[in-house]
Design an enzyme around this catalytic site. Structure first.
Site, PDB file in Angstrom:
ATOM      1  N   SER A   7      20.373   2.998  32.854  1.00 33.41           N
ATOM      2  CA  SER A   7      19.167   3.395  33.587  1.00 33.41           C
ATOM      3  C   SER A   7      19.197   2.756  34.963  1.00 33.41           C
ATOM      4  O   SER A   7      19.828   1.702  35.162  1.00 33.41           O
ATOM      5  CB  SER A   7      17.911   2.937  32.837  1.00 33.41           C
ATOM      6  OG  SER A   7      16.744   3.213  33.578  1.00 33.41           O
ATOM      7  N   ARG A   8      18.506   3.412  35.889  1.00 33.02           N
ATOM      8  CA  ARG A   8      18.287   2.821  37.217  1.00 33.02           C
ATOM      9  C   ARG A   8      16.828   2.399  37.386  1.00 33.02           C
ATOM     10  O   ARG A   8      16.392   2.099  38.484  1.00 33.02           O
ATOM     11  CB  ARG A   8      18.696   3.812  38.310  1.00 33.02           C
ATOM     12  CG  ARG A   8      20.198   4.041  38.372  1.00 33.02           C
ATOM     13  CD  ARG A   8      20.606   4.997  39.486  1.00 33.02           C
ATOM     14  NE  ARG A   8      22.064   5.043  39.632  1.00 33.02           N
ATOM     15  CZ  ARG A   8      22.855   5.781  38.873  1.00 33.02           C
ATOM     16  NH1 ARG A   8      22.335   6.563  37.930  1.00 33.02           N
ATOM     17  NH2 ARG A   8      24.166   5.757  39.051  1.00 33.02           N
ATOM     18  N   ASN A   9      16.102   2.388  36.289  1.00 31.40           N
ATOM     19  CA  ASN A   9      14.686   2.046  36.303  1.00 31.40           C
ATOM     20  C   ASN A   9      14.539   0.531  36.124  1.00 31.40           C
ATOM     21  O   ASN A   9      14.779  -0.004  35.040  1.00 31.40           O
ATOM     22  CB  ASN A   9      13.965   2.793  35.174  1.00 31.40           C
ATOM     23  CG  ASN A   9      12.464   2.643  35.234  1.00 31.40           C
ATOM     24  OD1 ASN A   9      11.942   1.591  35.577  1.00 31.40           O
ATOM     25  ND2 ASN A   9      11.751   3.704  34.886  1.00 31.40           N
ATOM     26  N   LYS A  12      12.416  -0.725  33.201  1.00 32.58           N
ATOM     27  CA  LYS A  12      13.036  -0.735  31.877  1.00 32.58           C
ATOM     28  C   LYS A  12      13.893  -1.989  31.686  1.00 32.58           C
ATOM     29  O   LYS A  12      13.904  -2.594  30.614  1.00 32.58           O
ATOM     30  CB  LYS A  12      13.883   0.524  31.672  1.00 32.58           C
ATOM     31  CG  LYS A  12      13.072   1.780  31.429  1.00 32.58           C
ATOM     32  CD  LYS A  12      13.966   2.934  31.000  1.00 32.58           C
ATOM     33  CE  LYS A  12      13.154   4.181  30.700  1.00 32.58           C
ATOM     34  NZ  LYS A  12      14.001   5.292  30.202  1.00 32.58           N
ATOM     35  N   ASP A  72      16.014   6.955  25.269  1.00 33.69           N
ATOM     36  CA  ASP A  72      15.463   8.255  25.631  1.00 33.69           C
ATOM     37  C   ASP A  72      14.074   8.324  25.014  1.00 33.69           C
ATOM     38  O   ASP A  72      13.892   8.016  23.828  1.00 33.69           O
ATOM     39  CB  ASP A  72      16.323   9.408  25.129  1.00 33.69           C
ATOM     40  CG  ASP A  72      15.949  10.710  25.830  1.00 33.69           C
ATOM     41  OD1 ASP A  72      15.993  10.756  27.073  1.00 33.69           O
ATOM     42  OD2 ASP A  72      15.601  11.687  25.147  1.00 33.69           O
ATOM     43  N   GLY A 172       6.040   7.092  34.484  1.00 33.93           N
ATOM     44  CA  GLY A 172       5.997   8.288  33.651  1.00 33.93           C
ATOM     45  C   GLY A 172       4.566   8.750  33.399  1.00 33.93           C
ATOM     46  O   GLY A 172       3.740   8.833  34.307  1.00 33.93           O
ATOM     47  N   TYR A 173       4.275   9.002  32.131  1.00 39.01           N
ATOM     48  CA  TYR A 173       2.952   9.502  31.743  1.00 39.01           C
ATOM     49  C   TYR A 173       1.960   8.379  31.421  1.00 39.01           C
ATOM     50  O   TYR A 173       0.859   8.649  30.944  1.00 39.01           O
ATOM     51  CB  TYR A 173       3.077  10.416  30.517  1.00 39.01           C
ATOM     52  CG  TYR A 173       3.875  11.668  30.769  1.00 39.01           C
ATOM     53  CD1 TYR A 173       3.274  12.817  31.294  1.00 39.01           C
ATOM     54  CD2 TYR A 173       5.233  11.715  30.484  1.00 39.01           C
ATOM     55  CE1 TYR A 173       4.013  13.974  31.523  1.00 39.01           C
ATOM     56  CE2 TYR A 173       5.977  12.863  30.712  1.00 39.01           C
ATOM     57  CZ  TYR A 173       5.364  13.985  31.230  1.00 39.01           C
ATOM     58  OH  TYR A 173       6.093  15.130  31.459  1.00 39.01           O
ATOM     59  N   LYS A 194       1.659  -4.113  26.878  1.00 33.37           N
ATOM     60  CA  LYS A 194       2.423  -2.880  26.660  1.00 33.37           C
ATOM     61  C   LYS A 194       3.629  -3.147  25.769  1.00 33.37           C
ATOM     62  O   LYS A 194       3.917  -2.377  24.844  1.00 33.37           O
ATOM     63  CB  LYS A 194       2.859  -2.289  27.998  1.00 33.37           C
ATOM     64  CG  LYS A 194       3.544  -0.937  27.855  1.00 33.37           C
ATOM     65  CD  LYS A 194       3.959  -0.366  29.200  1.00 33.37           C
ATOM     66  CE  LYS A 194       4.737   0.928  29.006  1.00 33.37           C
ATOM     67  NZ  LYS A 194       5.254   1.482  30.266  1.00 33.37           N
ATOM     68  N   ARG A 200       8.769   2.021  23.232  1.00 34.77           N
ATOM     69  CA  ARG A 200      10.044   1.418  23.585  1.00 34.77           C
ATOM     70  C   ARG A 200      10.098  -0.034  23.141  1.00 34.77           C
ATOM     71  O   ARG A 200      11.132  -0.515  22.670  1.00 34.77           O
ATOM     72  CB  ARG A 200      10.306   1.541  25.090  1.00 34.77           C
ATOM     73  CG  ARG A 200      11.718   1.201  25.481  1.00 34.77           C
ATOM     74  CD  ARG A 200      12.096   1.726  26.868  1.00 34.77           C
ATOM     75  NE  ARG A 200      10.967   1.764  27.771  1.00 34.77           N
ATOM     76  CZ  ARG A 200      10.344   2.891  28.138  1.00 34.77           C
ATOM     77  NH1 ARG A 200      10.741   4.059  27.688  1.00 34.77           N
ATOM     78  NH2 ARG A 200       9.336   2.849  28.972  1.00 34.77           N
TER      79      ARG A 200
END
Length: 218
Positions: A7-9, A12, A72, A172-173, A194, A200
């Site tokens: 990932s590039r996030n 995360k 994912d 995201g959402y 969270k 996740r």
């Protein structure tokens, strides 16, 4: 040891670091895709979150030789028969356009009453790393066979879709997702809050035994 996160996030990566710390796992240094040479990333064309997580983890492991962790995840909305699901990141047509994805989802649910706005976040986390055939390694390490070990864990976070975005955190959402029993959106929770409940976070904690074993291998 270095662990490639496919990932590039940056959020995360930070989430994984917090989970490793909370689980007391030391000796693993998570790195993102921006910290390794570019390699061809395979299309995420799996039918399930687990399929796509494994596609990404296998691709990263093969390309770099590093243990690779991939996630994912997505949002399944009851009124949309489980969609956007695996299409969550590109629901509006362009991958990773959070604002457009949220706007489209709100438009699709504009006439849906509160009691039918149930939804859940799902996450599959896949870990792929190298192992060697122990018997052959013992006889002749120069001719031992390297093969992948694969571990997959899943997490679910139930809630419902709000009528307007709330909060500045997350991604995201998250601004539209109200977890069960909470009057705050996922984007209004602290990172620690969270991590404790998210899809996740649950999947990563379920992978903790495999990550601990990997750390001990060094």
């Amino acid at each position: 040891m270095r662990l490639l996160v496919a990932s590039r996030n940056a959020k995360k990566l930070a989430e994984l670091r917090r989970v490793l710390e909370s689980e007391g796992i030391v000796g693993i240094e998570p790195i993102g895709l921006d910290e390794v040479p570019d390699y061809p990333e395979e299309p995420e064309d799996g039918a399930t979150f687990a399929d796509n997580a494994l596609i990404k983890a296998r691709s990263g492991w093969r390309a770099t030789g590093l243990a690779c962790l991939a996630d994912d995840s997505g949002l399944a909305v009851d009124a949309l028969n489980g969609m956007p699901g695996v299409l969550s990141a590109r629901w509006a047509g362009r991958h990773g356009d959070d604002a457009a994805n949220n706007a489209l989802l709100l438009a699709q649910l504009s006439d849906v009453p509160d009691e039918r706005r149930g939804a859940a976040f799902f996450s599959s986390c896949a870990l792929v790393y190298s192992a060697r055939d122990s018997e052959q390694s013992t006889r002749d390490s120069a001719h031992s066979t390297t093969y992948p070990v694969e571990r997959v864990a899943e997490g679910r976070w139930a809630g419902h879709v709000a009528r307007a975005p709330r909060g500045e955190g997350g991604f995201g959402y998250d601004p539209l997702f109200l977890p069960e029993g909470s009057d705050r959106s996922a984007a209004e929770l602290t990172p620690g809050e969270k991590d404790a409940d998210s899809h996740r976070g649950r999947a990563l904690r379920a992978l903790a035994p495999a990550l601990r074993e990997l750390a001990e291998r060094g």
